[in-house]
Enzyme design. Structure first.
Site, short mmCIF file in Angstrom:
data_model
loop_
_atom_site.label_atom_id
_atom_site.label_comp_id
_atom_site.label_asym_id
_atom_site.label_seq_id
_atom_site.Cartn_x
_atom_site.Cartn_y
_atom_site.Cartn_z
N CYS A 27 0.78 -1.19 -0.04
CA CYS A 27 0.05 -0.01 0.00
C CYS A 27 0.90 1.22 0.09
CB CYS A 27 -0.91 0.19 1.22
SG CYS A 27 -2.29 -1.11 1.16
N ARG A 39 4.41 -0.77 -4.57
CA ARG A 39 3.88 -0.95 -3.33
C ARG A 39 2.39 -1.72 -3.33
NH1 ARG A 39 6.90 1.53 0.60
NH2 ARG A 39 5.28 1.14 2.26
N TRP A 86 -2.52 -3.00 -1.69
CA TRP A 86 -2.13 -4.15 -1.58
C TRP A 86 -3.21 -4.86 -0.93
CZ3 TRP A 86 -0.74 -8.31 1.34
CH2 TRP A 86 -0.20 -9.20 0.77
N ASN A 93 -2.16 2.51 5.54
CA ASN A 93 -1.35 1.35 5.13
C ASN A 93 -1.08 0.58 6.49
OD1 ASN A 93 0.68 -0.28 4.16
ND2 ASN A 93 2.26 1.32 4.38
N GLY A 94 -1.45 -0.75 6.36
CA GLY A 94 -1.06 -1.34 7.66
C GLY A 94 -2.34 -2.24 7.94
N GLU A 149 16.40 -19.41 -5.84
CA GLU A 149 16.05 -18.17 -6.22
C GLU A 149 15.42 -18.02 -7.76
OE1 GLU A 149 15.82 -15.41 -5.04
OE2 GLU A 149 15.95 -13.89 -6.67
N LYS A 195 12.07 -16.72 -8.99
CA LYS A 195 11.88 -15.68 -9.81
C LYS A 195 10.91 -16.28 -11.01
CE LYS A 195 13.28 -12.69 -8.82
NZ LYS A 195 13.93 -12.41 -7.41
N GLU A 220 7.27 -16.08 -9.62
CA GLU A 220 6.65 -14.90 -9.37
C GLU A 220 6.32 -14.19 -10.59
OE1 GLU A 220 8.63 -12.11 -6.70
OE2 GLU A 220 10.62 -12.46 -7.52
N HIS A 270 14.86 -39.39 -3.47
CA HIS A 270 14.06 -39.66 -2.17
C HIS A 270 12.45 -39.21 -2.56
CE1 HIS A 270 17.63 -40.79 -0.29
NE2 HIS A 270 18.41 -39.91 -0.77
N LYS A 314 6.09 -4.73 -3.71
CA LYS A 314 7.54 -4.63 -3.50
C LYS A 314 8.05 -4.71 -2.14
CE LYS A 314 11.75 -4.05 -5.14
NZ LYS A 314 12.47 -5.19 -5.94
O1 M6R Z 1 12.79 -5.83 0.71
P1 M6R Z 1 13.06 -7.23 1.24
O2 M6R Z 1 14.56 -7.64 0.58
O3 M6R Z 1 13.05 -7.22 2.70
O4 M6R Z 1 11.88 -7.95 0.89
C1 M6R Z 1 11.82 -9.38 1.05
C2 M6R Z 1 11.03 -10.09 -0.14
O5 M6R Z 1 9.68 -9.71 0.03
C3 M6R Z 1 11.48 -9.91 -1.41
O6 M6R Z 1 12.74 -10.38 -1.80
C4 M6R Z 1 10.50 -10.69 -2.33
O7 M6R Z 1 10.53 -12.04 -2.22
C5 M6R Z 1 10.91 -10.32 -3.91
N1 M6R Z 1 9.58 -10.17 -4.59
C6 M6R Z 1 11.70 -11.42 -4.80
O8 M6R Z 1 11.78 -10.97 -6.23
#
Ligand code: M6R
Length: 614
Positions: free
Chosen positions: A2, A27, A77, A103-104, A486, A490, A493, A509, A609
């Site tokens: 947000c 956000r 969000w 926001n929150g 990772e 990627k 997401e 396994h 983000k």
């Molecule tokens: O800002 P941060 O590094 O604390 O964020 C952590 C995760 O929310 C962030 O890495 C998220 O997994 C990304 N979308 C990955 O691409």
């Protein structure tokens, strides 16, 4: 998670709010809305989905903004209630005179809502936020002072909130409130701004005040008064911000993600030059004395989320290997629910690109309360997380706009590698020659990253070849297990593919049952690894089950070319440093995969983000 903006002044309010929200869109993008206060009353405009939809609503209304000198805006969000217009912010009081954005999360909103309904207030949304509006409105009707009403109401709220509040009867002010959710005040000449984050203020002002938790600001056109929740005036320092418009534009790239991937060699080059002045000399960090940092440290723990957690896992290998100190890692969201042996002999490291991740901040607060030294590694040294740190290592990777973390990840890995080497230098338990050769190899990284980028066409072709598959497996061993994680993160997401990572030795396994000709595998391995032969055997096992195999490796294993269906080869690098280079092909693969499916790469569905709620 947000985004909030607010403006009071004589310039075009609607435009200022929309451009601020545009720069905060990372956000959240479930809905957007603004409220404008003019002589006749408060007008609220809201739209489902991205900001463009709100802009269309506003165009349609042909707004006359010249009498408006006050407004607030929000991008959402969704937490409580679906992404609908009814749930979009701003939310209005029943008499239409009080309006706010939030926001929150309000944890006690249900009790408050029941109480307010029993007192005759009507709710029109499923949000927790609407309870705050009616609560403040109720108090306003007793006090006839917005400030007093806000102070009374927030004392009854449990949870996290950043708020921007306007009342039609008090058009000279906007009240901004912060508790466990970020909020800053931008200072202008005869105008002032409120925002969740600095990008909203770029091009508008360079002077800001950071609100801390449990503070509120009465923001007028010509002055800003900051108070604590008891109403006592506080003296707050003004700070200068240094983000240029260029930092938050695509500069010719199709997406921010591709721009940010391509920035990596330059960022890493700058970081290395800053911290390794001469390879023979110890690594140097401004403001951190390694002896002081490591004094009395018997154990290291790292907390982080998402991509930052994958970086933490790689750091665990590096630190244990280079220092012999035991390192544990923990998803930050789990930390406070587990018994920890954290004490004053622990160095707790928090890694966060945004510096606003609520789970990571909460974990560090607890570690600090247990006596640990707190070191924070962040791309945003102006963020909330640094307020809990004894030591800070800024990444200086520049603003990362794309929701998928890329350049911040390799910057984190580089910083963690430098930190591990600096710890080893400080401990003096490793041959100087070995440290020197790792540093020398590290210095070759930017040029090798350039080489990977120059072969991105082949990676693109490979990604496009596999884009019809709905499932994907990433396999690796050792330090690159986190690279596989990772890579899968990627891909899932931004392309919504069910991508999972496995420790290659674990395949037999259980996960091997998943394999057939519809299951491509991306196997990540270094030629110079202890597990190289074992990794190849794991690939053989997969091949025998008709899985399609892509190798991501730094070896030019000619005789294997017929064995793998496709190969992505990167320059040679030791296994310890290989994750820093493998990061680029896995990012490019996910990028081109999603782009070839015409997906919204920079703003994938359901994500935000910075995740500012636990
Ligand atoms: O800002 P941060 O590094 O604390 O964020 C952590 C995760 O929310 C962030 O890495 C998220 O997994 C990304 N979308 C990955 O691409």
């Amino acid at each position: 998670m947000c985004g909030i903006v607010g403006y009071i002044g004589n310039n075009a309010v609607e435009e200022i709010l929309l451009s601020g929200l545009k720069n905060l869109e990372y956000r959240g993008y479930d809905s957007a809305g603004i409220a404008l206060n003019d002589n006749q009353g408060i007008d609220v405009f809201r739209a489902k989905g991205k900001l463009n939809n709100l802009a269309e609503v506003l165009n349609f209304k042909h707004l006359e903004t010249k009498h408006i000198s006050q407004g607030i805006g929000h991008i959402r969000w969704a937490t409580h209630g679906k992404a609908t217009i009814e749930n979009a912010h701003p939310h209005l009081s029943n008499d239409g005179k009080l309006v706010l954005v939030h926001n929150g999360i309000i944890e006690n909103y249900k009790e408050l809502k029941d109480e307010l309904i029993s007192q005759g207030f009507h709710f029109f949304s499923q949000t927790d936020t609407e309870a705050i509006v009616h609560l403040i409105d109720r108090e306003y009707k007793k006090t006839f002072s917005l400030e007093q009403a806000v102070i009374k109401a927030i004392a009854m709220l449990k949870g996290a909130f950043a708020l921007c509040i306007m009342h039609h009867n008090e058009p000279d002010k906007i009240i901004a409130v912060r508790k466990n959710a970020p909020l800053i005040i931008g200072l202008g000449k005869n105008e002032n701004f409120i925002a969740s984050d600095i990008p909203a203020l770029v091009g508008k002002t360079q002077k800001i005040i950071h609100l801390d938790d449990n503070e509120l600001a009465i923001v007028k056109k010509d002055k800003v008064i900051v108070k604590n929740f008891k109403g006592e005036v506080l003296n707050k320092a003004e700070e200068n911000i240094q983000i240029a418009q260029d930092d938050i534009t695509k500069q010719g790239y199709k997406h921010f993600m591709l721009k940010e991937i391509c920035e990596q060699p330059q960022i890493i080059h700058k970081m290395l030059a800053e911290h390794i002045e001469m390879p023979e000399q110890p690594i140097h960090f401004d403001n951190i004395n390694m002896t002081d940092l490591m004094e009395g440290v018997e154990k290291i723990e790292i907390v982080a989320c998402g991509t930052s957690l994958n970086a933490a896992q790689i750091a665990q290998y590096m630190m244990e290997d280079l220092t012999g100190i035991s390192v544990t890692i923990e998803p930050a969201s789990e930390y406070i629910y587990k018994r920890h042996l954290t004490n004053n002999k622990t160095l707790s490291i928090g890694i966060s690109q945004s510096g606003e991740t609520a789970d990571t901040i909460t974990a560090l607060k607890q570690a600090k309360a247990n006596g640990a030294k707190i070191l924070v590694i962040t791309n945003r040294p102006d963020s909330s997380i640094v307020r809990y740190a004894h030591y800070v290592l800024p990444l200086n990777a520049g603003i990362e706009v794309s929701v998928a973390a890329t350049k911040s990840y390799t910057a984190q890995l580089t910083m963690l590698c430098l930190l591990s080497l600096a710890m080893a230098e400080n401990k003096q338990n490793m041959e100087r020659q070995k440290i020197l050769s790792i540093k020398q190899e590290l210095l070759t990284l930017p040029i090798k990253m350039e080489e990977v980028l120059s072969s991105q066409r082949e990676i693109k072709k490979c990604a496009e070849k596999y884009n019809k598959y709905k499932n994907f497996i990433y396999l690796a061993r050792g330090i690159n297990i986190a690279t596989a994680q990772e890579g899968a993160l990627k891909l899932k997401e931004i392309s919504y593919i069910n991508a999972n990572s496995y420790v290659a030795g674990e395949l037999k396994h259980g996960p091997i049952a998943l394999l057939d000709s519809n299951m491509p595998i991306l196997a990540i391995f270094s030629q110079n690894s202890k597990t190289y032969e074992k990794m190849l055997s794991n690939c053989e096992e997969a091949k025998a089950r008709q899985a399609h195999l892509i190798a991501l490796t730094n070896s030019s294993i000619e005789n294997r070319k017929g064995f793998f269906d496709d190969m992505i080869i990167v320059p040679e690098l030791s296994e310890l440093l290989s994750p820093l280079l493998f990061a680029l092909p896995i990012q490019l693969f996910a990028y081109y995969f999603a782009d070839s499916l015409n997906l919204d790469v920079d703003q994938p569905r359901n994500l935000a983000k910075s995740v500012t709620v636990e």
